[in-house]
Write a protein that holds these residues in place. Structure first.
Motif, short mmCIF file in Angstrom:
data_model
loop_
_atom_site.label_atom_id
_atom_site.label_comp_id
_atom_site.label_asym_id
_atom_site.label_seq_id
_atom_site.Cartn_x
_atom_site.Cartn_y
_atom_site.Cartn_z
N LEU A 68 -23.86 3.42 -28.82
CA LEU A 68 -23.37 2.16 -29.37
C LEU A 68 -24.27 0.99 -29.01
O LEU A 68 -24.56 0.14 -29.87
N VAL A 69 -24.71 0.91 -27.75
CA VAL A 69 -25.56 -0.23 -27.38
C VAL A 69 -26.92 -0.12 -28.06
O VAL A 69 -27.52 -1.15 -28.45
N ALA A 116 -14.83 -2.61 -27.63
CA ALA A 116 -13.53 -2.00 -27.92
C ALA A 116 -13.35 -0.70 -27.14
O ALA A 116 -12.28 -0.44 -26.57
N GLU A 117 -14.40 0.12 -27.10
CA GLU A 117 -14.32 1.37 -26.34
C GLU A 117 -14.17 1.10 -24.84
O GLU A 117 -13.42 1.79 -24.15
N THR A 118 -14.87 0.10 -24.35
CA THR A 118 -14.77 -0.25 -22.94
C THR A 118 -13.35 -0.65 -22.58
O THR A 118 -12.78 -0.19 -21.59
N ASP A 119 -12.75 -1.51 -23.40
CA ASP A 119 -11.37 -1.94 -23.14
C ASP A 119 -10.40 -0.76 -23.19
O ASP A 119 -9.47 -0.65 -22.38
N ALA A 120 -10.63 0.15 -24.14
CA ALA A 120 -9.74 1.31 -24.27
C ALA A 120 -9.89 2.26 -23.09
O ALA A 120 -8.90 2.83 -22.61
N ALA A 166 -19.45 -4.86 -30.88
CA ALA A 166 -18.01 -4.94 -31.09
C ALA A 166 -17.34 -3.61 -30.73
O ALA A 166 -16.32 -3.57 -30.04
N GLN A 167 -17.92 -2.50 -31.21
CA GLN A 167 -17.35 -1.20 -30.91
C GLN A 167 -17.52 -0.84 -29.44
O GLN A 167 -16.65 -0.22 -28.83
N ARG A 214 -17.84 -11.28 -25.55
CA ARG A 214 -16.88 -10.18 -25.41
C ARG A 214 -16.57 -9.81 -23.96
O ARG A 214 -15.55 -9.18 -23.70
N PHE A 215 -17.47 -10.16 -23.03
CA PHE A 215 -17.25 -9.83 -21.62
C PHE A 215 -17.23 -11.06 -20.72
O PHE A 215 -17.10 -10.94 -19.51
#
Length: 731
Positions: free
Chosen positions: A416-417, A427-431, A423-424, A479-480
């Motif tokens: 992803l990076v 989202a994956e980090t938060d999940a 954005a994804q 986002r962070f």
């Protein structure tokens, strides 16, 4: 230790009690072992020599032991009957000038028999060792490419005067060797090889560095504690002739292969098919069968799949073995274990390792492993294997390294990076953070971001891709909530700016706003290992290289880089051997469904997006287990911390021993251990709940005990199995 030894009703010290030996078929079973020698200088070999090597592993020989000599070669075999064909087999197996000894379970017997020449007549009751002999006669050294299963074997080819040995794809079966100009010796364990008079008994000083830094084992699958004695690496074969030798890798994973299926559901079905087959293949035994059950995803999936298969086949219930911890709630998994054992088809058993010393049978364990070993939690498995043995279980399924095979999907974050899909990634980090149910902070937004986003941006700085850098820095701020200037500083952007004046001006701002940020990767070593030894073997540089290869490879990288690296690392085989050796002592054969070549090849080839999705690691595995596992287990996010058990038990049962560990090291391991650093480690352990201190105490204690003059020398045979009603053997 000063405390008195416990005695039974007869007044006999508990340490002296033995498990009675009984006839095969009535409770005493031992794990197969092999040993042998080939004289490269042409001397004639004697069966007595091979027998003496095998005799160092008596726990592998109760169901029968045989030896055979042919010219300069003598092979020996000690048996555990775990499959029906074993009972009538004589090993070593001889065929047309070939002699074969093997510790083996083949999963593709039907295919092998069908592939052999039409003129080859093989009965259905041929042993697996016999099949290897026929395969070698048919295909020579390339026969190993056709084998599926767990195996370690050696062949003496009288016609060509060569020896050939091979080990299975992941090292489930152990095999070590020694090679000089005059002799080639091999065995299931180093102690068998060291029993040969031509093999020197010398400590491998380099391995002591590995002992204090177990992560170094990841980069070396061959090293042992004994100089000149090596493990044959998984998926390798070795040919030895009088004037030459050659080691080859007969199989390896392809990190670039991707399995393409039309829908996600078909990936889940394919995993289920291969996993069920891997489990079913390992159910091949007419004897009592068991499975470890920790409550985690891996062992639970194995137990439930085996249960369902056995029910369909009309077989007796599967015995399960779990460790429960009344005194250490952070390690206890009984809630998840109960969810698995609630149904029919399983007969659950429990052991309670936190009620006894963690140094149980430690002298036996040291001899068993031929030196100090890194498994501080070994005593948990020791309890499980002994319980299974007492119940008459010969084969025990285990979920070891399911994480490695299936993968937690970390490569997905790297993917992803690299795609600038911030954005994804967020989202994956938060999940991930939301789904991780362990109380300890194994996963945090900041930790994930710093582990994957910052290294990627640093690589873009080095490549001078400023557009990608600025997009990433902005995304981390949005986002962070990670400050712009701190991000730029940590990824090295200011050092790379083309204008010196700009670098100086921005650096002044950054130094005022981010002084707390410290550079990582210092050469300073905090280990109790002596600095001169660390420098001699370049410990820092080698650990740095291992980290860059296996844990955080440089960007840009292929989306399967980490998964492939961990599957190919030496850490897997060292762990498998640790468990195999302990189970062998108790007469139990361990089988690992996750170490199945077909399953592993599939798991590596699955698209990374299916390995990590919506915060669930091993997403494809979880979906494949829908309907097999209860959701309380299938969707759980963390696991118990077993290091807490060792921490608790050492403090409760071995406080006197812990307090004396520095003195022991000063007396017996001073050339390897820094006494001042050892004292600091001891204080950290005694004064704080420091997991690092626990490991250092363990490393010091086992090394010092090994070099203690009172400890039996390394060639002393391991004693008969003892009962578990005993305390520490450190006296």
């Amino acid at each position: 230790m000063a405390r008195a030894r416990r005695r039974d009703r007869r007044g006999i010290p508990a340490e002296s009690r033995r498990v009675p030996r009984v006839r095969p078929g009535r409770g005493a079973r031992e794990v197969s072992g092999i040993a042998g020698v080939v004289y490269r200088d042409g001397r004639s070999a004697r069966t007595e020599t091979a027998r003496a090597m095998l005799a160092t592993m008596p726990y592998r020989c109760v169901d029968g032991a045989h030896a055979h000599a042919s010219g300069p070669a003598a092979f020996a075999h000690g048996a555990l009957f775990t499959v029906a064909e074993d009972a009538a087999a004589t090993v070593p197996f001889t065929l047309d000038g070939f002699m074969v000894t093997a510790d083996v379970r083949l999963d593709n017997r039907t295919e092998l028999i069908a592939a052999l020449s039409a003129g080859t007549r093989i009965g259905p009751d041929v042993s697996d060792t016999g099949l290897i002999a026929f395969a070698y006669r048919e295909w020579g050294e390339r026969c190993v490419e056709r084998l599926t299963g767990d195996f370690a074997f050696a062949v003496w080819d009288q016609r060509n005067r060569t020896a050939f040995c091979a080990r299975d794809h992941f090292g489930s079966k152990p095999l070590c060797y020694y090679l000089s100009d005059t002799v080639f010796a091999f065995g299931s364990e180093p102690k068998a090889i060291l029993a040969h008079p031509d093999v020197p008994r010398e400590v491998n000083e380099e391995y002591i560095c590995y002992h204090f830094y177990p992560d170094m084992l990841v980069g070396d699958a061959a090293i042992t504690f004994h100089r000149g004695v090596y493990r044959l690496e998984p998926a390798h074969a070795l040919m030895v002739a009088p004037d030459r030798s050659k080691k080859t890798r007969y199989w390896q994973l392809d990190p670039f292969k991707e399995e393409l299926l039309p829908t996600d559901e078909q990936y889940f079905e394919r995993f289920n098919e291969l996993f069920s087959r891997a489990v079913k293949d390992r159910l091949r035994t007419p004897y009592r069968l068991g499975s470890t059950l920790s409550g985690g995803l891996d062992s639970s999936a194995i137990a439930c799949t085996a249960r369902d298969t056995m029910v369909l086949d009309g077989r007796s219930p599967l015995e399960t073995y779990s460790a429960l911890f009344d005194n250490v709630p952070s390690s206890d998994e009984r809630e998840f274990i109960a969810a698995i054992t609630a149904g029919e088809g399983l007969r659950p058993h429990s052991v309670y390792p936190d009620t006894r010393s963690p140094l149980i049978d430690i002298d036996t364990a040291l001899r068993l492993h031929d030196g100090p070993f890194y498994g501080v939690n070994y005593f948990i498995h020791w309890h499980i294997y002994s319980a299974a043995a007492r119940d008459g279980v010969r084969v025990l399924l285990d979920g070891e390294d399911g994480d490695t095979t299936v993968s937690h999907g970390i490569d997905r974050l790297r993917e992803l990076v690299q795609a600038d899909d911030w954005a994804q990634f967020a989202a994956e980090t938060d999940a991930i953070v939301a789904n991780f149910d362990n109380e300890r902070s194994y996963a945090s937004r900041l930790g994930v971001m710093r582990s994957y986003a910052l290294p990627y941006l640093a690589s873009r700085v080095n490549a001078r891709e400023w557009g990608s850098v600025l997009r990433g820095v902005g995304a981390l701020r949005r986002r962070f909530q990670y400050p712009y200037l701190r991000t730029l500083r940590e990824v090295g952007a200011f050092r790379a700016l083309p204008f010196p004046a700009a670098r100086r001006g921005i650096r002044r701002i950054v130094n005022r706003s981010a002084r707390s940020s410290a550079e990582t990767g210092s050469r300073a070593e905090t280990s109790v290992l002596r600095a001169e030894l660390s420098e001699k073997y370049r410990v820092y540089e080698r650990r740095r290289a291992i980290f860059d290869t296996y844990f955080s490879p440089p960007y840009p990288s292929h989306p399967r880089t980490i998964h492939h690296a961990t599957l190919s690392s030496g850490g897997l085989v060292h762990g498998l051997e640790l468990f195999e050796r302990m189970a062998a002592y108790w007469g139990v054969e361990i089988r690992h469904p996750f170490c199945d070549r077909r399953l592993v090849e599939h798991c590596l080839a699955v698209p990374p997006r299916l390995k990590l999705q919506d915060g669930y690691t091993r997403h494809n595995f979880r979906e494949a287990m829908r309907g097999t596992l209860p959701d309380t287990v299938r969707l759980r996010g963390g696991k118990g911390d077993l290091s807490d058990v060792s921490n608790y038990a050492l403090r409760r049962f071995e406080r006197d021993f812990i307090s004396s560990v520095v003195d022991r090291a000063s007396k017996h391991a001073r050339e390897y251990v820094d006494p001042d650093a050892a004292t600091r480690a001891l204080n950290r352990f005694l004064e704080a709940d420091d997991p690092g201190g626990l490991m250092e105490i363990w490393h010091i204690a086992t090394l010092a005990r090994w070099f203690d003059p009172e400890f039996q020398n390394i060639s002393a045979p391991v004693k008969e199995r003892q009962t578990l009603e005993m305390g520490s053997q450190f006296q």
